[in-house]
Write a protein that holds these residues in place. Structure first.
Motif, PDB file in Angstrom:
ATOM      1  N   UNK A 183       0.847  -1.203   0.000  1.00 18.02           N
ATOM      2  CA  UNK A 183       0.000   0.000   0.000  1.00 18.02           C
ATOM      3  C   UNK A 183       0.879   1.249   0.000  1.00 18.02           C
ATOM      4  N   UNK A 184       2.005   1.160   0.707  1.00 21.88           N
ATOM      5  CA  UNK A 184       2.929   2.297   0.762  1.00 21.88           C
ATOM      6  C   UNK A 184       3.547   2.553  -0.606  1.00 21.88           C
ATOM      7  N   UNK A 230      -3.462   5.952   1.326  1.00 22.08           N
ATOM      8  CA  UNK A 230      -3.658   6.320   2.724  1.00 22.08           C
ATOM      9  C   UNK A 230      -4.084   5.049   3.456  1.00 22.08           C
ATOM     10  N   UNK A 231      -3.534   4.830   4.644  1.00 23.50           N
ATOM     11  CA  UNK A 231      -3.834   3.593   5.364  1.00 23.50           C
ATOM     12  C   UNK A 231      -4.215   3.890   6.805  1.00 23.50           C
ATOM     13  N   UNK A 271       9.718  -3.762  11.152  1.00 22.34           N
ATOM     14  CA  UNK A 271      10.400  -2.984  10.114  1.00 22.34           C
ATOM     15  C   UNK A 271       9.467  -2.664   8.941  1.00 22.34           C
ATOM     16  N   UNK A 272       8.622  -3.642   8.564  1.00 18.12           N
ATOM     17  CA  UNK A 272       7.650  -3.382   7.490  1.00 18.12           C
ATOM     18  C   UNK A 272       6.718  -2.225   7.863  1.00 18.12           C
ATOM     19  N   UNK A 273       6.244  -2.252   9.087  1.00 20.28           N
ATOM     20  CA  UNK A 273       5.351  -1.182   9.545  1.00 20.28           C
ATOM     21  C   UNK A 273       6.084   0.164   9.537  1.00 20.28           C
ATOM     22  N   UNK A 274       7.335   0.145  10.022  1.00 16.51           N
ATOM     23  CA  UNK A 274       8.136   1.358  10.100  1.00 16.51           C
ATOM     24  C   UNK A 274       8.379   1.939   8.700  1.00 16.51           C
ATOM     25  N   UNK A 295       4.387   6.402   3.270  1.00 16.89           N
ATOM     26  CA  UNK A 295       3.052   6.905   2.954  1.00 16.89           C
ATOM     27  C   UNK A 295       2.340   7.303   4.241  1.00 16.89           C
ATOM     28  N   UNK A 296       1.083   7.752   4.085  1.00 11.10           N
ATOM     29  CA  UNK A 296       0.315   8.214   5.235  1.00 11.10           C
ATOM     30  C   UNK A 296      -0.349   7.019   5.928  1.00 11.10           C
ATOM     31  N   UNK A 297       0.363   6.411   6.874  1.00  8.25           N
ATOM     32  CA  UNK A 297      -0.165   5.268   7.626  1.00  8.25           C
ATOM     33  C   UNK A 297      -0.454   5.727   9.053  1.00  8.25           C
TER      34      UNK A 297
END
Lengths: 83, 137
Positions: B26-27, B32-33, B80-83, B89-91
């Protein structure tokens, strides 16, 4: 573009993502395309089969031009033109 | 700009990894997430818990194979994926207030640095209603 034309392209940016599995190559491509200008050519080296479909689809969505893929032994090179 | 809404119920290593891979996709797409971290998920987001998660939600007898494959393939950790996704992007990551309380997290500072806020269920449903893609993991 033919394989010969792809091979002969003057590449502005080369991204070697052969060390990573999906989604690594896509993320590398996304980061790298921000560093080049509109009309520049980027190649992405990947050994992850998923990338072959992923990057052209992503490029199309983001307004970049997918030029083609060249197979090498054990990996492949995807060529894009930044939109 | 399209929007992804994710309900992250699971706090297991396999599902957190899947969630992280999807977020990074998604990023790459500049989506937007909104991530709503529910029940078991909230435990993984408590400060200091990110490296303590080692249970699988499915096929737990394959845990050793799963973990060694992730290392062999040099797959990033779920954290790390989340970071990375947040950098790209806007997470926004929200902890369900009830879930937080269940695991002893009452305030924002009880959770890791990925978390943006604590919220109620209404916000999750409103986000899901507005999103182009909604998934529950």
């Amino acid at each position: 573009m033919t394989q010969e034309e792809l091979q002969a392209l003057a590449v502005n940016k080369s991204v070697d993502a052969r060390g990573t599995a999906c989604p690594g190559p896509l993320l590398e491509a996304k980061k790298a395309i921000g560093t080049i200008g509109s009309g520049d050519i980027m190649e992405v080296l990947s050994a992850d089969e998923g990338t072959k479909r992923d990057i052209p689809k992503w490029a199309n969505k983001k307004g970049h031009e997918y030029l083609g893929t060249v197979e090498e032994s054990g990996f492949f090179k995807i060529y894009l033109k930044k939109g | 700009m399209s929007k992804l809404c994710m309900g992250l119920f699971s706090g297991s290593l396999d599902k957190l990894t899947a969630a992280g891979v999807i977020l990074s996709g998604a990023a790459a797409d500049d989506m937007d997430v909104d991530v709503f971290v529910l029940l078991q998920g909230a435990r993984a987001f408590l400060k200091g818990n990110e490296n303590k998660i080692d249970n699988l939600a499915e096929a737990s007898f394959l845990k050793d194979e799963f973990i060694s494959s992730l290392e062999r393939l040099k797959v990033s950790t779920w954290y790390e994926f989340f970071e990375m996704s947040k950098d790209m992007t806007n997470v926004k990551i929200y902890i369900c207030s009830l879930a937080g309380k269940i695991w002893g997290g009452e305030k924002l500072e009880d959770f890791n640095g990925l978390v943006d806020d604590i919220c109620g269920i209404g916000e999750y449903l409103t986000s899901a209603e507005e999103a182009d893609i909604h998934m529950f993991i």
